[in-house]
Design an enzyme around this catalytic site. Structure first.
Site, PDB file in Angstrom:
ATOM      1  N   HIS A  17      -9.750   0.654   4.810  1.00  0.00           N
ATOM      2  CA  HIS A  17      -8.485   0.982   5.489  1.00  0.00           C
ATOM      3  C   HIS A  17      -8.768   1.985   6.609  1.00  0.00           C
ATOM      4  O   HIS A  17      -9.575   2.903   6.444  1.00  0.00           O
ATOM      5  CB  HIS A  17      -7.473   1.558   4.494  1.00  0.00           C
ATOM      6  CG  HIS A  17      -6.100   1.666   5.071  1.00  0.00           C
ATOM      7  ND1 HIS A  17      -5.756   2.671   5.943  1.00  0.00           N
ATOM      8  CD2 HIS A  17      -5.011   0.878   4.951  1.00  0.00           C
ATOM      9  CE1 HIS A  17      -4.492   2.490   6.324  1.00  0.00           C
ATOM     10  NE2 HIS A  17      -4.017   1.413   5.727  1.00  0.00           N
ATOM     11  N   ASN A  49       0.863  -1.178   0.000  1.00  0.00           N
ATOM     12  CA  ASN A  49       0.000   0.000   0.000  1.00  0.00           C
ATOM     13  C   ASN A  49       0.906   1.236   0.000  1.00  0.00           C
ATOM     14  O   ASN A  49       1.460   1.594   1.034  1.00  0.00           O
ATOM     15  CB  ASN A  49      -0.896  -0.031   1.254  1.00  0.00           C
ATOM     16  CG  ASN A  49      -1.716   1.235   1.421  1.00  0.00           C
ATOM     17  OD1 ASN A  49      -1.784   2.075   0.527  1.00  0.00           O
ATOM     18  ND2 ASN A  49      -2.351   1.374   2.586  1.00  0.00           N
ATOM     19  N   GLU A  51      -5.428  -5.211  10.417  1.00  0.00           N
ATOM     20  CA  GLU A  51      -4.471  -4.141  10.640  1.00  0.00           C
ATOM     21  C   GLU A  51      -4.797  -3.419  11.938  1.00  0.00           C
ATOM     22  O   GLU A  51      -5.645  -2.507  11.946  1.00  0.00           O
ATOM     23  CB  GLU A  51      -4.537  -3.134   9.487  1.00  0.00           C
ATOM     24  CG  GLU A  51      -4.140  -3.693   8.145  1.00  0.00           C
ATOM     25  CD  GLU A  51      -3.582  -2.607   7.234  1.00  0.00           C
ATOM     26  OE1 GLU A  51      -2.452  -2.769   6.765  1.00  0.00           O
ATOM     27  OE2 GLU A  51      -4.256  -1.588   7.023  1.00  0.00           O
TER      28      GLU A  51
HETATM   29  P1  PGA Z   1       2.613   0.370   7.556  1.00  0.00           P
HETATM   30  O1  PGA Z   1       1.176   0.563   6.869  1.00  0.00           O
HETATM   31  O2  PGA Z   1       3.202  -0.906   7.009  1.00  0.00           O
HETATM   32  O3  PGA Z   1       3.393   1.580   7.124  1.00  0.00           O
HETATM   33  O4  PGA Z   1       2.396   0.297   9.011  1.00  0.00           O
HETATM   34  C1  PGA Z   1       0.320  -0.538   6.670  1.00  0.00           C
HETATM   35  C2  PGA Z   1      -0.980  -0.073   6.072  1.00  0.00           C
HETATM   36  O5  PGA Z   1      -1.456   1.020   6.407  1.00  0.00           O
HETATM   37  O6  PGA Z   1      -1.586  -0.779   5.257  1.00  0.00           O
END
Ligand code: PGA
Length: 254
Positions: free
Chosen positions: A101, A12, A173
């Site tokens: 998200h 992402n 997440e």
């Molecule tokens: P990060 O982001 O790996 O920078 O923590 C993950 C995401 O928001 O999908």
């Protein structure tokens, strides 16, 4: 990671990059994946900003790397100033779309109704939603993690049926782990992944066994292997580390 399911790593990129950075990063990934040969994730997906999807599509023409959109609008054509719908991203061979998200839930008004509609719109267009769920630090500290995750998932089951999870990837997440460098431990993540799978299994055992559940939140080239080694963690949704070709290339090797 269980071999029945697909091992998926998605990057992402968030709101980062330029024409030249996008070109450079994609070219580095293409060369890197060729060098590694066979031992990579079943599906490697990158989600650049939507405006770079056409560029990415042309650069990726002969590459196994797949494209995802970071966001799609749930409506068809019409009066939605500034928005981009599923058929538009689909024109550039975009096969996946992030939905739900936490940054979009918190800052861009993606509520449960919008999220359900986006999942449905993506699937109607043949795009696989990467449906993100996760709890805040407060919620974790108050022992509400399972209740929060269960509500986020149950809403989709109630609205669209368990069948919607056949063409879906789930990304767990924890909000406190996103962009903070505070990765969930493999145990913490595995517990939630198993909880999600059991929740789905209450409706359909096969779907629960086959859906890929990715972990996201400060995944990097050092912690990916131990996270992906967990039985119910089928890959990762990677933010910051997906912007560095070397790191992302290590992560896709599991
Ligand atoms: P990060 O982001 O790996 O920078 O923590 C993950 C995401 O928001 O999908």
């Amino acid at each position: 990671m269980n071999f029945m399911r697909q091992f998926v790593v998605a990057g992402n990129w968030k709101m980062n990059g330029s024409i030249s950075q996008t070109t450079g990063l994609i070219n580095d990934l293409i060369v890197g994946i060729k060098k590694i040969g066979g031992k990579v994730a079943d599906k490697i997906i990158i989600c650049p900003p939507n405006i770079y999807l056409p560029l990415a599509q042309s650069l990726l023409a002969d590459s196994p790397i797949r494209l995802g959109a970071q966001n799609i609008n749930q409506h068809d054509f019409g009066a939605h100033t500034g928005e981009i719908n599923t058929s538009m991203v689909g024109e550039f061979d975009t096969e996946y779309a992030l939905v739900g998200h936490s940054e979009r839930r918190a800052n861009y008004g993606d509520d449960d109704i919008a999220i359900i509609a986006k999942i449905e719109a993506a699937q109607n267009a043949g795009i696989v939603p990467i449906f993100c769920v996760g709890e805040s630090l407060d919620q974790r500290e108050q022992g509400q993690t399972q209740a929060v995750i269960s509500q986020q998932i149950q809403l989709v089951i109630d609205a669209l049926g368990i069948g919607a999870f056949v063409s879906m990837i789930i990304a767990y997440e924890p909000i406190w782990a996103i962009g903070t460098g505070k990765t969930a431990t493999p145990d913490q993540a595995q517990q939630v992944h198993l909880f999600i799978r059991n929740l789905l299994a209450q409706n359909d055992n096969t779907i629960a066994a086959e859906v890929s559940i990715l972990y996201g939140g400060s995944v990097n080239s050092k912690n990916a292997t131990s996270l992906f080694a967990c039985e119910d963690i089928d890959g990762g949704l990677v933010g910051g580390a997906s912007l560095k070709a070397d790191d992302f290339l290590k992560i896709v090797q599991g």
